[in-house]
Enzyme design. Structure first.
Site, PDB file in Angstrom:
ATOM      1  N   ASN A   1       0.867  -1.185   0.000  1.00 12.41           N
ATOM      2  CA  ASN A   1       0.000   0.000   0.000  1.00 12.41           C
ATOM      3  C   ASN A   1       0.899   1.228   0.000  1.00 12.41           C
ATOM      4  O   ASN A   1       1.500   1.554   1.014  1.00 12.41           O
ATOM      5  CB  ASN A   1      -0.902  -0.029   1.243  1.00 12.41           C
ATOM      6  CG  ASN A   1      -1.774   1.211   1.338  1.00 12.41           C
ATOM      7  OD1 ASN A   1      -1.815   2.029   0.412  1.00 12.41           O
ATOM      8  ND2 ASN A   1      -2.484   1.352   2.455  1.00 12.41           N
TER       9      ASN A   1
ATOM     10  N   LYS B   1       0.079   4.262  -0.201  1.00 13.36           N
ATOM     11  CA  LYS B   1      -0.569   5.432   0.406  1.00 13.36           C
ATOM     12  C   LYS B   1      -0.359   6.657  -0.496  1.00 13.36           C
ATOM     13  O   LYS B   1      -0.394   6.510  -1.715  1.00 13.36           O
ATOM     14  CB  LYS B   1      -0.085   5.623   1.848  1.00 13.36           C
ATOM     15  CG  LYS B   1      -0.262   4.313   2.657  1.00 13.36           C
ATOM     16  CD  LYS B   1      -0.057   4.434   4.121  1.00 13.36           C
ATOM     17  CE  LYS B   1      -0.297   3.084   4.785  1.00 13.36           C
ATOM     18  NZ  LYS B   1      -0.177   3.114   6.235  1.00 13.36           N
TER      19      LYS B   1
ATOM     20  N   HIS C   1      -9.685   1.001   4.639  1.00 13.96           N
ATOM     21  CA  HIS C   1      -8.379   1.117   5.301  1.00 13.96           C
ATOM     22  C   HIS C   1      -8.525   2.004   6.538  1.00 13.96           C
ATOM     23  O   HIS C   1      -9.330   2.935   6.545  1.00 13.96           O
ATOM     24  CB  HIS C   1      -7.348   1.711   4.331  1.00 13.96           C
ATOM     25  CG  HIS C   1      -5.967   1.675   4.897  1.00 13.96           C
ATOM     26  ND1 HIS C   1      -5.499   2.655   5.736  1.00 13.96           N
ATOM     27  CD2 HIS C   1      -4.992   0.749   4.805  1.00 13.96           C
ATOM     28  CE1 HIS C   1      -4.255   2.334   6.117  1.00 13.96           C
ATOM     29  NE2 HIS C   1      -3.935   1.180   5.556  1.00 13.96           N
TER      30      HIS C   1
ATOM     31  N   GLU D   1      -6.890   4.381   7.639  1.00 11.34           N
ATOM     32  CA  GLU D   1      -6.759   5.829   7.409  1.00 11.34           C
ATOM     33  C   GLU D   1      -8.035   6.396   6.779  1.00 11.34           C
ATOM     34  O   GLU D   1      -8.409   7.538   7.043  1.00 11.34           O
ATOM     35  CB  GLU D   1      -5.512   6.111   6.550  1.00 11.34           C
ATOM     36  CG  GLU D   1      -4.248   5.924   7.395  1.00 11.34           C
ATOM     37  CD  GLU D   1      -3.074   5.317   6.664  1.00 11.34           C
ATOM     38  OE1 GLU D   1      -2.999   5.408   5.429  1.00 11.34           O
ATOM     39  OE2 GLU D   1      -2.211   4.720   7.349  1.00 11.34           O
TER      40      GLU D   1
ATOM     41  N   GLU E   1      -5.615  -5.230  10.180  1.00 15.15           N
ATOM     42  CA  GLU E   1      -4.612  -4.200  10.437  1.00 15.15           C
ATOM     43  C   GLU E   1      -4.973  -3.472  11.732  1.00 15.15           C
ATOM     44  O   GLU E   1      -5.749  -2.495  11.700  1.00 15.15           O
ATOM     45  CB  GLU E   1      -4.572  -3.184   9.290  1.00 15.15           C
ATOM     46  CG  GLU E   1      -4.124  -3.757   7.964  1.00 15.15           C
ATOM     47  CD  GLU E   1      -3.491  -2.690   7.075  1.00 15.15           C
ATOM     48  OE1 GLU E   1      -2.323  -2.864   6.716  1.00 15.15           O
ATOM     49  OE2 GLU E   1      -4.154  -1.699   6.754  1.00 15.15           O
TER      50      GLU E   1
ATOM     51  N   GLY F   1       2.212   2.007  11.001  1.00 10.98           N
ATOM     52  CA  GLY F   1       3.170   3.118  10.951  1.00 10.98           C
ATOM     53  C   GLY F   1       3.812   3.452  12.281  1.00 10.98           C
ATOM     54  O   GLY F   1       4.391   4.520  12.437  1.00 10.98           O
TER      55      GLY F   1
ATOM     56  N   SER G   1       3.200  -2.341  10.471  1.00 11.80           N
ATOM     57  CA  SER G   1       4.641  -2.371  10.781  1.00 11.80           C
ATOM     58  C   SER G   1       5.324  -3.671  10.363  1.00 11.80           C
ATOM     59  O   SER G   1       6.226  -4.143  11.048  1.00 11.80           O
ATOM     60  CB  SER G   1       4.875  -2.062  12.263  1.00 11.80           C
ATOM     61  OG  SER G   1       4.489  -0.731  12.552  1.00 11.80           O
TER      62      SER G   1
END
Ligand code: 13P
Length: 250
Positions: free
Chosen positions: A10, A12, A97, A99, A169, A175, A211
């Site tokens: 991904n 992003k 996702h 985010e 996730e 991250g 991560s």
């Protein structure tokens, strides 16, 4: 015994069209098809066409969108639809996702409409689910993940469910450099699999994200509950992503 594995990158909000072309040149030179391994790429929408073109003639490489709107077309400034990304060469899409959920306020109902839109456009959906740190600490991990599954997939029959890949996730692992342990991930993957099996999807694909890097990928994939990984930061450099896939697939 080897098993099928999915490695998903991904990107992003990184790597424009020129960078995508250069990325695939390096990646294709360093990574050759391996039996039972698929590598998926989720570039930003502006780079989909370049990425799809650069991945051509490699059946093991799949290019998908990071998000789609649920409507096929219309007055939705700034949004892209399933048919539009398909026209640019995408054959898959991420949905829900973390985010999208936590930065852009996407709801479970939005994810349900997007899954339906993806299937209607012939795109393979990769549905992302996962709890926040507060939800984990309150003991609500399974309740949250099950709610997200039900919200996005509740109405689908076994045939349609069979087209879904689920990505677990945990938000606290994205991250942050703090990955879930293989054991923690496996526990949630088992629940996801059980939820899907109860609705007619016997062979669920469940990948882990958060991560994942070159150092921990082998240990994570040694856990048979993980069918693959969804990777952000460690997928941005093509040479080290090629090495990560090779390490995880070894
Ligand atoms: P990181 O690998 O950078 O933690 O991101 C995970 C992710 O969100 C992939 O979708």
């Amino acid at each position: 015994m080897s098993r099928p594995l999915w490695f998903a990158a991904n990107w992003k909000m990184n790597l424009g069209p020129d960078e995508a072309r250069a990325y695939f040149k390096t990646f294709r030179a360093r990574y050759h098809p391996r039996e039972q391994c698929e590598v998926w790429f989720f570039p930003p929408a502006v780079s989909l066409e370049a990425a799809a073109h650069a991945a051509r003639e490699r059946a093991d490489l799949v290019v998908g969108a990071q998000d789609i709107h649920w409507e096929p077309k219309g007055a939705f400034t700034g949004a892209v639809s399933g048919p539009l990304v398909a026209q640019a060469g995408a054959t898959a899409t991420l949905i829900g996702h973390s985010e999208r959920r936590h930065v852009f306020g996407e709801t479970d109902e939005d994810t349900r409409k997007k899954v339906a839109a993806a299937l209607a456009a012939g795109l393979a959906p990769m549905l992302c689910v996962g709890e926040t740190l507060a939800e984990r600490e309150a003991g609500n991990t399974l309740a949250v993940v099950t709610r997200q599954l039900a919200g996005a997939l509740g109405g689908l029959d076994g045939g349609k469910l069979g087209q879904i890949t689920t990505a677990y996730e945990p938000v606290w692992a994205i991250g942050t450099g703090r990955n879930a342990t293989p054991r923690d991930a496996a526990q949630v993957h088992r629940e996801i699999r059980a939820w899907l099996a109860a609705r007619g999807m016997a062979q669920a694909r469940v990948v882990y994200g958060g991560s994942v890097n070159l150092k921990n990928v082998a240990e994570l994939l040694a856990e048979p509950e993980l069918d693959g990984v969804l990777v952000g930061g460690a997928s941005l450099d093509p040479a080290s992503w090629a090495e990560l896939v090779q390490t995880g697939a070894a």
